[in-house]
Design a protein around this motif. Structure first.
Motif, mmCIF file in Angstrom:
data_model
loop_
_atom_site.group_PDB
_atom_site.id
_atom_site.type_symbol
_atom_site.label_atom_id
_atom_site.label_comp_id
_atom_site.label_asym_id
_atom_site.label_seq_id
_atom_site.Cartn_x
_atom_site.Cartn_y
_atom_site.Cartn_z
ATOM 1 N N ASN A 62 0.815 -1.212 0.000
ATOM 2 C CA ASN A 62 0.000 0.000 0.000
ATOM 3 C C ASN A 62 0.852 1.268 0.000
ATOM 4 O OD1 ASN A 62 -2.675 0.913 -0.136
ATOM 5 N ND2 ASN A 62 -2.721 1.414 2.038
ATOM 6 N N TRP A 63 2.145 1.103 -0.276
ATOM 7 C CA TRP A 63 3.065 2.239 -0.336
ATOM 8 C C TRP A 63 3.454 2.532 -1.787
ATOM 9 C CZ3 TRP A 63 5.404 5.232 3.597
ATOM 10 C CH2 TRP A 63 4.995 4.892 4.898
ATOM 11 N N HIS A 64 3.532 3.809 -2.093
ATOM 12 C CA HIS A 64 3.912 4.273 -3.425
ATOM 13 C C HIS A 64 5.253 4.999 -3.311
ATOM 14 C CE1 HIS A 64 3.215 5.742 -7.536
ATOM 15 N NE2 HIS A 64 3.665 6.921 -7.117
ATOM 16 N N PHE A 65 6.278 4.473 -3.979
ATOM 17 C CA PHE A 65 7.614 5.057 -3.961
ATOM 18 C C PHE A 65 7.907 5.748 -5.286
ATOM 19 C CE2 PHE A 65 8.199 2.634 -0.213
ATOM 20 C CZ PHE A 65 9.384 3.031 0.395
ATOM 21 N N VAL A 66 8.444 6.946 -5.194
ATOM 22 C CA VAL A 66 8.901 7.690 -6.359
ATOM 23 C C VAL A 66 10.429 7.787 -6.294
ATOM 24 C CG1 VAL A 66 8.927 9.935 -7.510
ATOM 25 C CG2 VAL A 66 6.785 9.028 -6.589
ATOM 26 N N THR A 99 9.376 11.843 7.529
ATOM 27 C CA THR A 99 10.537 11.326 8.231
ATOM 28 C C THR A 99 11.629 11.144 7.185
ATOM 29 O OG1 THR A 99 9.142 10.159 9.822
ATOM 30 C CG2 THR A 99 11.456 9.519 9.714
ATOM 31 N N ALA A 100 12.674 11.945 7.280
ATOM 32 C CA ALA A 100 13.732 11.963 6.264
ATOM 33 C C ALA A 100 14.935 11.172 6.774
ATOM 34 C CB ALA A 100 14.127 13.394 5.940
ATOM 35 N N PHE A 101 15.246 10.085 6.079
ATOM 36 C CA PHE A 101 16.429 9.295 6.386
ATOM 37 C C PHE A 101 17.515 9.630 5.371
ATOM 38 C CE2 PHE A 101 12.965 6.794 8.152
ATOM 39 C CZ PHE A 101 13.487 6.328 9.354
ATOM 40 N N VAL A 110 3.852 13.366 1.973
ATOM 41 C CA VAL A 110 4.787 12.242 1.895
ATOM 42 C C VAL A 110 5.237 11.900 3.311
ATOM 43 C CG1 VAL A 110 7.141 11.638 1.175
ATOM 44 C CG2 VAL A 110 5.554 12.692 -0.450
ATOM 45 N N ARG A 111 5.248 10.615 3.641
ATOM 46 C CA ARG A 111 5.577 10.198 5.003
ATOM 47 C C ARG A 111 7.049 9.836 5.186
ATOM 48 N NH1 ARG A 111 2.119 9.184 8.757
ATOM 49 N NH2 ARG A 111 3.097 7.304 9.638
ATOM 50 N N LEU A 112 7.726 9.512 4.096
ATOM 51 C CA LEU A 112 9.053 8.941 4.212
ATOM 52 C C LEU A 112 9.904 9.380 3.026
ATOM 53 C CD1 LEU A 112 11.132 6.720 5.169
ATOM 54 C CD2 LEU A 112 9.743 5.084 3.881
ATOM 55 N N THR A 113 11.129 9.849 3.283
ATOM 56 C CA THR A 113 12.083 10.095 2.215
ATOM 57 C C THR A 113 13.393 9.383 2.533
ATOM 58 O OG1 THR A 113 13.156 12.116 3.060
ATOM 59 C CG2 THR A 113 11.081 12.379 1.846
ATOM 60 N N ALA A 150 6.213 7.774 -0.448
ATOM 61 C CA ALA A 150 7.636 7.849 -0.122
ATOM 62 C C ALA A 150 8.383 8.318 -1.357
ATOM 63 C CB ALA A 150 8.162 6.497 0.341
ATOM 64 N N VAL A 151 9.489 9.034 -1.142
ATOM 65 C CA VAL A 151 10.298 9.543 -2.246
ATOM 66 C C VAL A 151 11.764 9.233 -1.983
ATOM 67 C CG1 VAL A 151 10.994 11.575 -3.572
ATOM 68 C CG2 VAL A 151 8.644 11.397 -2.723
ATOM 69 N N VAL A 152 12.446 8.757 -3.025
ATOM 70 C CA VAL A 152 13.871 8.438 -2.980
ATOM 71 C C VAL A 152 14.601 9.413 -3.900
ATOM 72 C CG1 VAL A 152 15.611 6.661 -3.439
ATOM 73 C CG2 VAL A 152 13.355 5.988 -2.568
#
Length: 284
Positions: free
Chosen positions: A117-121, A219-221, A190-193, A157-159
């Protein structure tokens, strides 16, 4: 990930690559996200084959990669990363996971991928250095992509390689030119980078596009502990809540369909004992 002309089986890079490869071979992970840079300093096909493949090649069956600037890809100087990931370099026929699914992906081409259920860009920071007009155009692409995913009920989420939410080092500061992307990311919550580049480890609070800690932020890692020499921090931004710079390793994450996620930094070598683990609950 890997240093110049390094194929030492006892190096930090080799120990890290071997640890992740074991997880790939035993099917303990669904994906390995390669944030770049992959091979120092100006890699071509022969370098990926001779140096990166012996240490990291076992990760390719689960690898989702993003073009990084400078070392992996600089137009007109070193343009073989996309060929290598698609198995087109002589002697290196293995394809990365995303290439097995999508075929050839050119350096800098944006793409997105759903994991549950997560969408990553995946976005290439290189354009902000080499073609800012193209980077600006990608802001619209990102907005449209996240709009569709959000409408489909996905968590986002974005990379991207060059970090925006980061401490300074003697070599790099924050990627201020990325601000248009950050504005779009926060617009869509966006919840996660995930980023790299700094040669250390950092995690932010849930942060908005104005550097404020907020409940609905990202939350940026920043994870760049693959095996190249680590760098100390030279500033202390208020939004960074965990960081260390003497430990090599990788970040292992578990994403839940309700939007919650957990993380655990796995140490593979280094003089420090840096560690980080936690959980972010589902959004209210």
């Amino acid at each position: 990930m890997n240093g110049v002309r390094n194929f030492d089986a006892d190096s930090p890079s080799a120990l890290n690559g071997a640890a992740i490869t074991r997880l790939v071979q035993t099917n303990q992970i669904d994906a390995f996200l390669g944030l770049g840079d992959f091979q120092y300093a100006v890699p071509h096909c022969a370098d990926y084959l001779k140096y990166w493949t012996p240490l990291w090649g076992g990760t390719k069956p689960k690898l989702y990669w993003v073009s990084a600037p400078n070392h992996d890809w600089r137009p007109g100087r070193n343009e073989d990363l996309d060929n290598f990931m698609n198995g087109q370099c002589p002697g290196a026929p293995a394809k990365a996971a995303i290439n097995q699914q999508r075929g050839f992906i050119g350096n800098g081409d944006p793409y997105s991928k759903d994991f549950g259920n997560w969408h990553f860009v995946f976005l290439s920071s290189a354009f902000w250095q080499y073609d800012p007009e193209h980077a600006e155009a990608l802001t619209t692409w990102l907005d449209d992509n996240l709009t569709a995913a959000q409408a489909a009920g996905k968590y986002l989420a974005v990379v991207y390689h060059e970090p925006y939410f980061t401490s300074d080092t003697a070599v790099h500061g924050r990627a201020d030119d990325h601000k248009p992307w950050i504005d779009v990311m926060y617009k869509h919550r966006v919840r996660l980078t995930l980023s790299g580049s700094q040669h250390n480890y950092e995690r932010s609070c849930p942060v908005n596009n104005e550097d404020q800690c907020v409940s609905d932020g990202m939350t940026a890692f920043q994870v760049s502990t693959g095996g190249v020499t680590l760098r100390p921090f030279t500033s202390s931004p208020s939004f960074i809540v965990k960081r260390f710079d003497q430990t090599h390793g990788f970040l292992r994450m578990t994403l839940k369909d309700d939007g919650s996620f957990s993380w655990n930094f796995v140490r593979t070598s280094g003089s420090g004992k840096g560690t980080d683990a936690g959980t972010r609950p589902a959004p209210e």
